[in-house]
Scaffold this motif. Structure first.
Motif, mmCIF file in Angstrom:
data_model
loop_
_atom_site.group_PDB
_atom_site.id
_atom_site.type_symbol
_atom_site.label_atom_id
_atom_site.label_comp_id
_atom_site.label_asym_id
_atom_site.label_seq_id
_atom_site.Cartn_x
_atom_site.Cartn_y
_atom_site.Cartn_z
ATOM 1 N N GLU A 129 0.842 -1.193 0.000
ATOM 2 C CA GLU A 129 0.000 0.000 0.000
ATOM 3 C C GLU A 129 0.873 1.237 0.000
ATOM 4 N N ALA A 130 0.237 2.393 -0.156
ATOM 5 C CA ALA A 130 0.999 3.642 -0.153
ATOM 6 C C ALA A 130 1.802 3.759 1.130
ATOM 7 N N PRO A 131 3.112 4.000 1.043
ATOM 8 C CA PRO A 131 3.940 4.068 2.245
ATOM 9 C C PRO A 131 3.487 5.171 3.194
ATOM 10 N N ASP A 132 3.610 4.900 4.471
ATOM 11 C CA ASP A 132 3.283 5.891 5.484
ATOM 12 C C ASP A 132 4.089 7.167 5.267
ATOM 13 N N ILE A 134 5.159 8.721 2.489
ATOM 14 C CA ILE A 134 4.692 9.658 1.467
ATOM 15 C C ILE A 134 3.359 10.288 1.874
ATOM 16 N N ALA A 135 2.519 9.525 2.595
ATOM 17 C CA ALA A 135 1.271 10.094 3.098
ATOM 18 C C ALA A 135 1.558 11.170 4.148
ATOM 19 N N ARG A 136 2.547 10.932 4.991
ATOM 20 C CA ARG A 136 2.920 11.907 6.015
ATOM 21 C C ARG A 136 3.473 13.174 5.373
ATOM 22 N N PHE A 137 4.267 13.000 4.313
ATOM 23 C CA PHE A 137 4.784 14.164 3.588
ATOM 24 C C PHE A 137 3.627 14.994 3.048
ATOM 25 N N HIS A 138 2.641 14.323 2.459
ATOM 26 C CA HIS A 138 1.481 15.016 1.895
ATOM 27 C C HIS A 138 0.755 15.826 2.958
ATOM 28 N N ARG A 139 0.613 15.252 4.146
ATOM 29 C CA ARG A 139 -0.034 15.987 5.240
ATOM 30 C C ARG A 139 0.812 17.191 5.665
ATOM 31 N N ALA A 140 2.130 17.005 5.701
ATOM 32 C CA ALA A 140 3.021 18.079 6.161
ATOM 33 C C ALA A 140 2.982 19.288 5.240
ATOM 34 N N TRP A 157 16.648 -0.332 -10.347
ATOM 35 C CA TRP A 157 17.034 -0.367 -8.931
ATOM 36 C C TRP A 157 15.861 -0.768 -8.039
ATOM 37 N N SER A 158 14.643 -0.595 -8.534
ATOM 38 C CA SER A 158 13.468 -0.857 -7.705
ATOM 39 C C SER A 158 12.663 -2.013 -8.265
ATOM 40 N N ARG A 159 12.279 -2.935 -7.384
ATOM 41 C CA ARG A 159 11.446 -4.061 -7.790
ATOM 42 C C ARG A 159 10.013 -3.933 -7.269
ATOM 43 N N LEU A 160 9.764 -2.948 -6.419
ATOM 44 C CA LEU A 160 8.458 -2.790 -5.796
ATOM 45 C C LEU A 160 7.626 -1.736 -6.524
ATOM 46 N N PRO A 161 6.310 -1.829 -6.456
ATOM 47 C CA PRO A 161 5.459 -0.778 -7.032
ATOM 48 C C PRO A 161 5.790 0.592 -6.439
ATOM 49 N N GLN A 162 5.615 1.624 -7.235
ATOM 50 C CA GLN A 162 5.961 2.983 -6.848
ATOM 51 C C GLN A 162 4.702 3.797 -6.545
ATOM 52 N N TYR A 163 4.840 4.673 -5.568
ATOM 53 C CA TYR A 163 3.806 5.649 -5.233
ATOM 54 C C TYR A 163 4.417 7.038 -5.368
ATOM 55 N N HIS A 164 3.686 7.934 -6.013
ATOM 56 C CA HIS A 164 4.227 9.251 -6.321
ATOM 57 C C HIS A 164 3.412 10.361 -5.646
ATOM 58 N N TRP A 165 4.145 11.368 -5.147
ATOM 59 C CA TRP A 165 3.533 12.649 -4.803
ATOM 60 C C TRP A 165 4.080 13.647 -5.804
ATOM 61 N N GLN A 166 3.224 14.502 -6.312
ATOM 62 C CA GLN A 166 3.704 15.540 -7.203
ATOM 63 C C GLN A 166 2.759 16.733 -7.191
ATOM 64 N N THR A 167 3.321 17.864 -7.542
ATOM 65 C CA THR A 167 2.493 19.051 -7.720
ATOM 66 C C THR A 167 3.115 19.913 -8.792
ATOM 67 N N ASN A 168 2.286 20.622 -9.530
ATOM 68 C CA ASN A 168 2.761 21.553 -10.539
ATOM 69 C C ASN A 168 1.828 22.753 -10.580
ATOM 70 N N GLY A 169 2.161 23.690 -11.423
ATOM 71 C CA GLY A 169 1.425 24.952 -11.430
ATOM 72 C C GLY A 169 2.149 25.967 -10.563
ATOM 73 N N ARG A 170 2.298 27.154 -11.087
ATOM 74 C CA ARG A 170 3.087 28.210 -10.446
ATOM 75 C C ARG A 170 2.720 28.414 -8.978
ATOM 76 N N HIS A 171 1.451 28.530 -8.668
ATOM 77 C CA HIS A 171 1.040 28.902 -7.319
ATOM 78 C C HIS A 171 1.159 27.734 -6.337
ATOM 79 N N LYS A 172 0.789 26.528 -6.771
ATOM 80 C CA LYS A 172 0.882 25.375 -5.879
ATOM 81 C C LYS A 172 2.339 25.035 -5.565
ATOM 82 N N VAL A 173 3.177 25.036 -6.580
ATOM 83 C CA VAL A 173 4.603 24.755 -6.363
ATOM 84 C C VAL A 173 5.208 25.807 -5.440
ATOM 85 N N SER A 174 4.880 27.062 -5.675
ATOM 86 C CA SER A 174 5.404 28.140 -4.834
ATOM 87 C C SER A 174 4.948 27.983 -3.389
#
Length: 208
Positions: A129-132, A134-140, A157-174
């Motif tokens: 499942e989604a690692p604790d 990355i979820a904690r980072f999202h909350r922070a 290098w990785s054999r396990l499924p990946q979970y991603h956090w990302q954001t884009n857009g000028r205001h959200k990234v800032s």
């Protein structure tokens, strides 16, 4: 116990140097291996006990389980479980440290236009499942950005499924940069400065 980080030959990665300083100088940094990979590591049981206890409040469930299992197997004490409640400022400092070591700052574009924008990206792997972490980072970062996954790994290098956090857009990234900036290393700050033309106009003047 070890932590790895890529870098350039002849120069210890800033993330590992700061990690060692935060632990009051215990452990050692070695490398490069294969020309670019460095490790902070220790094999001393007393140092592992000390580091485990110091980091315990900030570790994910997965890392706590690994450390607890290893401690029991070699007859060492499992770190004392304190409260998980942390101040929002401390959580942002933790998130900045994670982003320093694992995050990416990239400039993206569209094939059919000259538009360019900045994307912040962080990836973690997990078998179930989604690692604790990355979820904690999202909350922070106050829920900014999105979590997706699982994705099949692209890197050998990785054999396990990946979970991603990302954001884009000028205001959200800032907005995310404002939250993390006080604790980011000079490496990440330099990447942000290089992409500042695509961020909020007065962002650097505001945070530096």
């Amino acid at each position: 116990m070890q932590v790895s980080q890529g870098g350039v030959a002849g120069e210890f990665p800033v993330v590992l140097v700061r990690f060692r300083e935060a632990l009051r100088g215990v452990g050692g940094i070695t490398g490069p291996y294969r020309g670019y990979l460095y490790y902070w590591k220790t094999t001393r049981n007393d140092v592992i006990d000390e580091v485990s206890q110091a980091l315990w409040p900030f570790l994910s469930r997965e890392k706590r389980a690994q450390l607890g299992k290893a401690a029991v197997e070699v007859g060492r004490a499992v770190p004392v479980v304190g409260t998980d409640a942390q101040s929002s400022e401390l959580e942002r400092a933790w998130a900045a440290g994670l982003f320093d070591g694992e995050g990416c700052v990239t400039v993206t574009g569209r094939r059919d236009s000259t538009w360019r924008g900045v994307q912040l990206y962080l990836s973690q792997s997990s078998a179930v499942e989604a690692p604790d972490t990355i979820a904690r980072f999202h909350r922070a970062v106050r829920g900014l950005g999105s979590l997706t996954g699982p994705h099949q790994p692209r890197s050998p290098w990785s054999r396990l499924p990946q979970y991603h956090w990302q954001t884009n857009g000028r205001h959200k990234v800032s907005a995310v940069i404002r939250l993390l900036w006080p604790w980011l290393s000079e490496v990440k700050r330099s990447q942000i400065r290089a992409a500042s033309i695509h961020l909020d106009q007065d962002l650097l003047a505001e945070i530096e």
